[in-house]
Enzyme design. Structure first.
Site, PDB file in Angstrom:
ATOM      1  CG  ASP A  90      14.683  -6.516 -16.858  1.00  0.00           C
ATOM      2  OD1 ASP A  90      14.336  -5.846 -17.320  1.00  0.00           O
ATOM      3  OD2 ASP A  90      13.887  -7.727 -15.913  1.00  0.00           O
ATOM      4  CG  ASP A 132      10.403  -6.477 -16.338  1.00  0.00           C
ATOM      5  OD1 ASP A 132      10.512  -6.206 -17.220  1.00  0.00           O
ATOM      6  OD2 ASP A 132      10.501  -7.711 -16.365  1.00  0.00           O
ATOM      7  CG  ASP A 165      12.219 -11.657 -16.243  1.00  0.00           C
ATOM      8  OD1 ASP A 165      12.638 -10.416 -16.897  1.00  0.00           O
ATOM      9  OD2 ASP A 165      11.556 -12.068 -17.794  1.00  0.00           O
TER      10      ASP A 165
END
Ligand code: ADP
Ligand code: MG
Length: 314
Positions: free
Chosen positions: A263, A38, A259
């Site tokens: 996600d 990410d 994080d």
């Protein structure tokens, strides 16, 4: 590997701040073929800071910043924190030296003095936030958010956005009562170890990818800086999981490093989900690994540990 070897590896991991949820996860990590990162808060520090704020309506800059900060006050997003912080400093210093605040009040108290009431707040993952302030609709987010709400983006605003994005910054659009009010430019520096870790993974035969909800121009500028060639941008949170499933089609083992802020679906879809940093509780729940130190180096530590534990040379 023997159960003892797995236990030892789990302990070694824990000592490095790498928490492994079970022997299966530990075993899968040795065969990782792709690592998907990410962008925001994972490859970058997630400590975004505002570099520019430009008003495109008749509004005064201070009022504009108050409006945007008020809209973001209920958001957990790193971008929201950056905006509020910028507005705080702007107001704080524009009131000097008469401010009774100096040294006496907490930052939160000072902010609450000028913050406007926002009602009907909603956070729209991958797009931004919306709410009502003074009975008028406020939108803060990306092009997608404004387009969905049929707000026109004037050409001079679009060129300002492009300029920011080519410099690896994210341009945040603000609309008030259906009219484009201004843009806030935000920079989020890479983690210091990011490029070295990407390089290290390539040397281990692992292919790094970047996936982000941010726009293509910013994404490509950041990817270039960190040494990642394969980028997927403007991906909604659920879309991140689709990217993973597509890579898994040929049986490849896919790891996702995220994080947390939205996600979780991707962390769950990956063969090896790695939550990085303090993260959110949901992300930690969805992940197989928790990298406590918030350092990307531990992605390599995790793969190494698995390879050593399950080494084919016994
Ligand atoms: P990433 O995938 O890089 O972690 P997100 O999916 O969290 O990014 O967000 C994607 C984009 O949506 C951001 O780049 C930003 O343009 C917009 N966005 C999301 N949340 C906010 C917010 N609270 N304020 C403004 N913009 C936001
Ligand atoms: Mg993120």
């Amino acid at each position: 590997a023997t159960p003892t070897a797995v236990m030892v590896a789990t302990g070694v991991g824990a000592n490095h701040g790498v928490l492994i949820k079970g022997g299966d996860a530990l075993e899968r990590a040795q065969n990782i073929r792709y690592v998907i990162f990410d962008k925001t808060g994972t490859l970058t520090q997630g400590k975004a800071s505002v570099t520019t704020a430009k008003v495109f309506s008749g509004m005064e800059l201070g009022d504009f910043l108050t409006l945007v900060a008020s809209a973001e006050a209920s958001s957990e997003h790193p971008l929201a924190k950056a905006i509020i912080d910028y507005a705080y400093h702007y107001h704080f210093f524009s009131k000097l030296p008469t401010s009774k605040a100096i040294g006496k009040q907490s930052k939160e108290d000072i902010i609450s003095e000028w913050l406007l009431e926002a009602v009907e707040f909603s956070a729209l993952p991958g797009r931004g936030v919306q709410c009502l302030i003074n009975g008028k609709k406020v939108l803060v987010g990306n092009r997608k958010l404004l387009m969905e709400n049929k707000v026109l983006i004037p050409m001079e605003v679009e060129s300002f956005m492009v300029e920011l994005e080519l410099n690896a910054k994210t341009g945040i659009l603000v609309a008030y009562d259906g009219i484009l009010a201004g843009v806030i430019g935000v920079a989020d520096p890479l983690k210091r170890e990011a490029a070295v870790v990407v390089e290290g993974l390539k040397k281990m035969g692992v292919q790094p990818l970047m996936v982000t909800g941010d726009n293509w121009r910013t994404a490509e500028a950041v990817a270039k800086e960190v040494g990642i060639e394969d980028v997927r941008a403007e991906v909604m949170p659920a879309g991140k999981a689709d990217v993973i499933r597509a890579l898994q089609m040929d049986g490849s083992v896919v790891a996702m490093v995220g994080d947390g802020i939205n996600d979780s679906p991707a962390l769950a879809a990956a063969d090896v989900g790695m939550a990085i940093g303090a993260g959110t509780d949901i992300a930690i729940e969805a992940a197989d690994y928790v990298l406590m130190k918030n350092s990307l180096e531990d992605v390599i530590t995790a793969i190494d540990l698995s390879r050593k534990t399950f080494s084919r040379i016994r």
